[in-house]
Motif scaffolding. Sequence first.
Motif, mmCIF file in Angstrom:
data_model
loop_
_atom_site.group_PDB
_atom_site.id
_atom_site.type_symbol
_atom_site.label_atom_id
_atom_site.label_comp_id
_atom_site.label_asym_id
_atom_site.label_seq_id
_atom_site.Cartn_x
_atom_site.Cartn_y
_atom_site.Cartn_z
ATOM 1 N N LEU A 1 20.683 34.089 -11.149
ATOM 2 C CA LEU A 1 21.362 34.521 -9.924
ATOM 3 C C LEU A 1 22.878 34.501 -10.055
ATOM 4 O O LEU A 1 23.590 34.832 -9.108
ATOM 5 C CB LEU A 1 20.929 33.631 -8.749
ATOM 6 C CG LEU A 1 19.449 33.682 -8.375
ATOM 7 C CD1 LEU A 1 19.130 32.663 -7.306
ATOM 8 C CD2 LEU A 1 19.065 35.086 -7.926
ATOM 9 N N GLY A 2 23.372 34.096 -11.210
ATOM 10 C CA GLY A 2 24.809 34.079 -11.445
ATOM 11 C C GLY A 2 25.508 32.844 -10.918
ATOM 12 O O GLY A 2 26.740 32.797 -10.877
ATOM 13 N N LEU A 3 24.771 31.824 -10.521
ATOM 14 C CA LEU A 3 25.364 30.596 -9.990
ATOM 15 C C LEU A 3 25.772 29.620 -11.093
ATOM 16 O O LEU A 3 26.640 28.776 -10.887
ATOM 17 C CB LEU A 3 24.389 29.905 -9.033
ATOM 18 C CG LEU A 3 23.912 30.743 -7.844
ATOM 19 C CD1 LEU A 3 22.815 30.007 -7.093
ATOM 20 C CD2 LEU A 3 25.090 31.062 -6.938
ATOM 21 N N ILE A 4 25.116 29.714 -12.246
ATOM 22 C CA ILE A 4 25.360 28.791 -13.349
ATOM 23 C C ILE A 4 25.667 29.614 -14.601
ATOM 24 O O ILE A 4 24.850 30.440 -15.012
ATOM 25 C CB ILE A 4 24.126 27.889 -13.600
ATOM 26 C CG1 ILE A 4 23.803 27.070 -12.355
ATOM 27 C CG2 ILE A 4 24.342 26.998 -14.806
ATOM 28 C CD1 ILE A 4 22.481 26.329 -12.430
ATOM 29 N N PRO A 5 26.827 29.404 -15.220
ATOM 30 C CA PRO A 5 27.123 30.118 -16.477
ATOM 31 C C PRO A 5 26.282 29.560 -17.622
ATOM 32 O O PRO A 5 25.880 28.387 -17.594
ATOM 33 C CB PRO A 5 28.613 29.858 -16.701
ATOM 34 C CG PRO A 5 28.932 28.643 -15.912
ATOM 35 C CD PRO A 5 27.948 28.579 -14.783
#
Length: 159
Positions: free
Chosen positions: A70-74
């Motif tokens: 979801l793009g919350l954690i790289p």
Amino acid sequence: PYCGVMTGSNRPPRSGHESGDSAPPQGYPGQPLGLPENGPGSLAGLGRRLGALIVDWLVAYGLAALGMTLGLIPLRALSTAVLVIWLLLGMLAVRLFEFTPGQLALGMRVASVDERLQVGLGRAAARGVLIAFVIPALFVDVDGRGIQDRVTGTAVVRR
């Protein structure tokens, strides 16, 4: 036999077979804690506890992977995110329900073995941090409880 945990006086616990010792020898793991030998409330075995840890770690990894998707954690923070999610999940679940998802799946719970009725957030956090360091969990007493359980006054028991 002595398993490597020192008592407050910095010597191995007495076995009950030494001269001058009036306490009878321990009959089964958990007996000195007032736990039953078998069935609900008895100490959970190492294999079952390890299985629950693996399930909990996989749940944390799945949640971190979802966050990454979801793009919350790289990607570079994935391993740290897994550890943080595992720690938070364990703290909250033990505080609210007395078990983690893995412990629920394998029929266990974290019980308080001191005078306090439940495992609070502070004790759940201390247990999680000590388990995250791995080494404290490897040193067990005669009951099979790791340092994290001795320090926090808890035990992992069957439900």
